[in-house]
Write a protein that holds these residues in place. Structure first.
Motif, PDB file in Angstrom:
ATOM      1  N   GLU A  44       0.850  -1.188   0.000  1.00 47.23           N
ATOM      2  CA  GLU A  44       0.000   0.000   0.000  1.00 47.23           C
ATOM      3  C   GLU A  44       0.882   1.232   0.000  1.00 47.23           C
ATOM      4  OE1 GLU A  44      -3.682  -1.760   2.734  1.00 47.23           O
ATOM      5  OE2 GLU A  44      -2.331  -0.228   3.512  1.00 47.23           O
ATOM      6  N   PHE A  46       0.958   5.383   0.126  1.00 50.26           N
ATOM      7  CA  PHE A  46       0.242   6.635   0.358  1.00 50.26           C
ATOM      8  C   PHE A  46       1.071   7.725  -0.301  1.00 50.26           C
ATOM      9  CE2 PHE A  46      -1.038   3.726   3.585  1.00 50.26           C
ATOM     10  CZ  PHE A  46      -2.396   3.956   3.739  1.00 50.26           C
ATOM     11  N   ARG A  56       3.155   6.473 -12.781  1.00 49.52           N
ATOM     12  CA  ARG A  56       4.270   6.494 -11.830  1.00 49.52           C
ATOM     13  C   ARG A  56       4.320   5.180 -11.042  1.00 49.52           C
ATOM     14  NH1 ARG A  56       8.406  10.077 -11.542  1.00 49.52           N
ATOM     15  NH2 ARG A  56       8.293  10.363  -9.288  1.00 49.52           N
TER      16      ARG A  56
ATOM     17  N   ILE B  22      11.172  -0.277   1.674  1.00 51.42           N
ATOM     18  CA  ILE B  22      10.665  -0.028   0.321  1.00 51.42           C
ATOM     19  C   ILE B  22      10.566   1.475   0.077  1.00 51.42           C
ATOM     20  CG2 ILE B  22       8.620  -0.249  -1.159  1.00 51.42           C
ATOM     21  CD1 ILE B  22       8.130  -2.995   0.118  1.00 51.42           C
ATOM     22  N   SER B  25      13.918   2.942  -0.620  1.00 56.14           N
ATOM     23  CA  SER B  25      14.373   2.573  -1.958  1.00 56.14           C
ATOM     24  C   SER B  25      13.651   3.380  -3.029  1.00 56.14           C
ATOM     25  CB  SER B  25      14.139   1.085  -2.215  1.00 56.14           C
ATOM     26  OG  SER B  25      14.759   0.317  -1.220  1.00 56.14           O
ATOM     27  N   LEU B  26      12.336   3.559  -2.852  1.00 55.47           N
ATOM     28  CA  LEU B  26      11.570   4.339  -3.842  1.00 55.47           C
ATOM     29  C   LEU B  26      12.080   5.778  -3.886  1.00 55.47           C
ATOM     30  CD1 LEU B  26       7.931   3.037  -3.214  1.00 55.47           C
ATOM     31  CD2 LEU B  26       9.311   2.684  -5.267  1.00 55.47           C
ATOM     32  N   LEU B  29      15.148   6.045  -5.836  1.00 54.05           N
ATOM     33  CA  LEU B  29      14.897   5.925  -7.278  1.00 54.05           C
ATOM     34  C   LEU B  29      14.194   7.157  -7.840  1.00 54.05           C
ATOM     35  CD1 LEU B  29      13.708   2.196  -7.397  1.00 54.05           C
ATOM     36  CD2 LEU B  29      15.786   3.089  -8.420  1.00 54.05           C
ATOM     37  N   GLY B  30      13.923   8.155  -6.982  1.00 55.92           N
ATOM     38  CA  GLY B  30      13.335   9.399  -7.473  1.00 55.92           C
ATOM     39  C   GLY B  30      11.832   9.507  -7.249  1.00 55.92           C
ATOM     40  N   PHE B  31      11.232   8.474  -6.631  1.00 56.79           N
ATOM     41  CA  PHE B  31       9.791   8.538  -6.377  1.00 56.79           C
ATOM     42  C   PHE B  31       9.546   9.191  -5.017  1.00 56.79           C
ATOM     43  CE2 PHE B  31      10.438   4.784  -9.121  1.00 56.79           C
ATOM     44  CZ  PHE B  31       9.714   5.208 -10.230  1.00 56.79           C
ATOM     45  N   THR B  32       9.870  10.479  -4.942  1.00 58.70           N
ATOM     46  CA  THR B  32       9.838  11.167  -3.646  1.00 58.70           C
ATOM     47  C   THR B  32       8.422  11.530  -3.201  1.00 58.70           C
ATOM     48  OG1 THR B  32      10.327  13.152  -4.906  1.00 58.70           O
ATOM     49  CG2 THR B  32      12.174  12.089  -3.800  1.00 58.70           C
ATOM     50  N   GLU B  33       7.421  11.305  -4.081  1.00 55.17           N
ATOM     51  CA  GLU B  33       6.037  11.625  -3.681  1.00 55.17           C
ATOM     52  C   GLU B  33       5.441  10.595  -2.733  1.00 55.17           C
ATOM     53  OE1 GLU B  33       7.012  10.370  -6.596  1.00 55.17           O
ATOM     54  OE2 GLU B  33       5.330   9.803  -7.899  1.00 55.17           O
ATOM     55  N   VAL B  34       6.139   9.467  -2.548  1.00 50.82           N
ATOM     56  CA  VAL B  34       5.607   8.401  -1.679  1.00 50.82           C
ATOM     57  C   VAL B  34       5.838   8.765  -0.213  1.00 50.82           C
ATOM     58  CG1 VAL B  34       5.748   5.967  -1.078  1.00 50.82           C
ATOM     59  CG2 VAL B  34       6.058   6.682  -3.450  1.00 50.82           C
ATOM     60  N   GLU B  35       4.744   8.870   0.543  1.00 48.60           N
ATOM     61  CA  GLU B  35       4.862   9.327   1.928  1.00 48.60           C
ATOM     62  C   GLU B  35       4.808   8.205   2.940  1.00 48.60           C
ATOM     63  OE1 GLU B  35       2.345  12.615   2.771  1.00 48.60           O
ATOM     64  OE2 GLU B  35       3.098  13.757   1.060  1.00 48.60           O
ATOM     65  N   GLU B  36       4.194   7.092   2.572  1.00 41.13           N
ATOM     66  CA  GLU B  36       4.180   5.949   3.487  1.00 41.13           C
ATOM     67  C   GLU B  36       3.974   4.684   2.685  1.00 41.13           C
ATOM     68  OE1 GLU B  36       1.290   6.024   6.693  1.00 41.13           O
ATOM     69  OE2 GLU B  36       2.101   4.177   7.553  1.00 41.13           O
ATOM     70  N   VAL B  37       4.578   3.601   3.156  1.00 40.18           N
ATOM     71  CA  VAL B  37       4.407   2.304   2.505  1.00 40.18           C
ATOM     72  C   VAL B  37       4.057   1.291   3.588  1.00 40.18           C
ATOM     73  CG1 VAL B  37       5.508   0.506   1.130  1.00 40.18           C
ATOM     74  CG2 VAL B  37       6.129   2.887   0.746  1.00 40.18           C
ATOM     75  N   ARG B  38       2.995   0.523   3.352  1.00 37.89           N
ATOM     76  CA  ARG B  38       2.620  -0.557   4.269  1.00 37.89           C
ATOM     77  C   ARG B  38       2.553  -1.843   3.458  1.00 37.89           C
ATOM     78  NH1 ARG B  38       2.758   0.419   9.574  1.00 37.89           N
ATOM     79  NH2 ARG B  38       0.963  -0.892  10.033  1.00 37.89           N
TER      80      ARG B  38
END
Lengths: 83, 83
Positions: A44, A46, A56, B22, B25-26, B29-38
């Motif tokens: 998941e 966010f 993306r 994760i 790692s994201l 890789l430049g995916f800085t818009e990801v704020e949380e991963v579950r």
């Protein structure tokens, strides 16, 4: 803020040793009606909303999250409930 | 023949080190818009149909598949497409 749920599963035909182990354990516990077990993962994310959010996330899957040789994945995009 | 999909996720508030890794790692890789991963797991069971199928699967979850201290799970029962 969006929540993207990525469902990752082994492709059909790819052996799933973890699933086989779970099946053996279920049988030992008396759940003999179970004929096959397949395991998978969910991730998941966010993240901030953007116009190309799906593109993306597909890129993230191809680069890091899924192994396209043995795994299939699907995405589900929804509004995140938390802020 | 039924297919039961069990979605297992860590309870809210329980730390998810795999998700944090994760996310790191994201970001690299430049995916800085990801704020949380579950992260979570899915287990698909193919089993013979019976009247108490949901009760049986709940028992499997409680005895083997999920850890009720740190995990929540939900079930989805459907007709299995394969025989």
């Amino acid at each position: 803020m969006k929540k993207v749920t990525i469902h990752i599963a082994l492709k059909q035909g790819v052996l799933d040793p973890q699933g086989q182990t779970i099946q053996t354990s279920l049988h030992s516990l008396g759940f003999t009606e179970v004929e096959e077990v397949r395991t998978g993962k969910t991730v998941e994310l966010f993240l901030e909303d953007s116009a190309d959010i799906e593109a993306r996330v597909h890129e993230m899957c191809d680069k890091l999250l899924a192994n396209p040789v043995i795994e299939d994945y699907s995405l589900e995009v929804e509004e995140a409930l938390r802020t």
